[in-house]
Enzyme design. Structure first.
Site, PDB file in Angstrom:
ATOM      1  N   ASN A 111       0.845  -1.184   0.000  1.00  0.00           N
ATOM      2  CA  ASN A 111       0.000   0.000   0.000  1.00  0.00           C
ATOM      3  C   ASN A 111       0.881   1.234   0.000  1.00  0.00           C
ATOM      4  OD1 ASN A 111      -2.514   1.473   0.237  1.00  0.00           O
ATOM      5  ND2 ASN A 111      -1.970   1.870   2.373  1.00  0.00           N
ATOM      6  N   HIS A 113       0.740   5.352   1.302  1.00  0.00           N
ATOM      7  CA  HIS A 113      -0.010   6.244   2.185  1.00  0.00           C
ATOM      8  C   HIS A 113       0.605   7.632   2.120  1.00  0.00           C
ATOM      9  CE1 HIS A 113      -2.615   7.299   5.519  1.00  0.00           C
ATOM     10  NE2 HIS A 113      -1.594   7.897   6.103  1.00  0.00           N
ATOM     11  N   SER A 140       4.644   7.110   1.989  1.00  0.00           N
ATOM     12  CA  SER A 140       5.264   5.867   2.447  1.00  0.00           C
ATOM     13  C   SER A 140       4.663   4.673   1.722  1.00  0.00           C
ATOM     14  CB  SER A 140       5.031   5.674   3.954  1.00  0.00           C
ATOM     15  OG  SER A 140       5.400   6.806   4.710  1.00  0.00           O
ATOM     16  N   ASP A 149      -2.675   1.052   8.201  1.00  0.00           N
ATOM     17  CA  ASP A 149      -1.550   1.944   7.897  1.00  0.00           C
ATOM     18  C   ASP A 149      -0.370   1.690   8.834  1.00  0.00           C
ATOM     19  OD1 ASP A 149      -3.032   3.170   5.875  1.00  0.00           O
ATOM     20  OD2 ASP A 149      -3.818   4.703   7.227  1.00  0.00           O
TER      21      ASP A 149
END
Length: 217
Positions: A111, A113, A140, A149
């Site tokens: 992912n 972020h 990030s 997260d």
């Protein structure tokens, strides 16, 4: 020639990070990854058209058609696995993923972020950085775990906060860096250089620190 690493991208919106990944792969002869498919929970997501324009398979799975998150995620897993995914990339996929889903793709789920994690998990990250008076902000890439997260960091891009910045100007500069570091992380994974170990993310055989690999803007 070895088979390319199959990447399945999940998105809900415009797909700018998908486009950056497509462009990076197309610009690199012999790139070890290919975007095998793009899946969205929204039929009107612009990212689906970006994929079609690049000749990539697409699919829509409407979360509203399922009784609960677990049922949706089970269907999503079956769809992703049907494309032979080696890596799943979240690119603005606006769904909270179940524990089952995250565990199924442990070590194969990335992912991005828009903050320098662990600062500013969740939403409104640019305004929160401004409100706090931060001198630097950024984005990030991390492996996804059960903590929202909160998975091990792979790479961060640092963006200075300029005097007079508002959230939109700061966001634009952060997005530009997202388009650099996300394709980089995907390539590291496809090259076999990046993995998830018991203690965190590993790059070239070395455990990455708490901030991952930091890249100044």
């Amino acid at each position: 020639m070895p088979q390319p690493v199959n990447v399945v991208v999940l998105l809900s919106g415009t797909g700018s990070n998908l486009q950056a990944l497509i462009d990076s792969i197309e610009a690199t002869p012999g790139h070890p990854a290919r975007v095998r498919a793009v899946i969205s929970n929204r039929a009107d997501a612009l990212g689906l058209q970006r994929a079609r324009d690049a000749g990539i398979d697409t699919a829509v799975l409407d979360h509203k058609a399922y009784a609960d998150r677990e049922a949706f995620d089970r269907a999503l897993v079956a769809l992703i696995d049907g494309f032979g995914a080696d890596l799943v990339v979240l690119a603005g996929f606006m769904r909270i993923l179940s524990v089952m889903f995250v565990r199924h793709y442990a070590g194969r789920l990335l992912n991005i972020h828009p903050s320098l994690l662990p600062r500013y998990k969740g939403l409104d990250t640019h305004q929160r950085a401004l409100d706090a008076g931060d001198r630097e902000h950024g984005c990030s890439v991390h492996f996804v775990t059960e903590e929202l997260d909160g998975g091990p960091l792979v790479v961060q891009a640092v963006v200075p906060v300029a005097e007079g910045d508002d959230a939109s100007r700061l966001a634009a500069r952060v997005h530009a860096q997202e388009h650099q570091i996300y394709p980089l992380a995907v390539r590291w994974f496809a090259e076999g250089r990046l993995s998830l170990g018991e203690q965190g993310a590993i790059l070239d055989g070395q455990l990455l620190g708490a901030s991952g690999r930091r890249i100044p803007a």
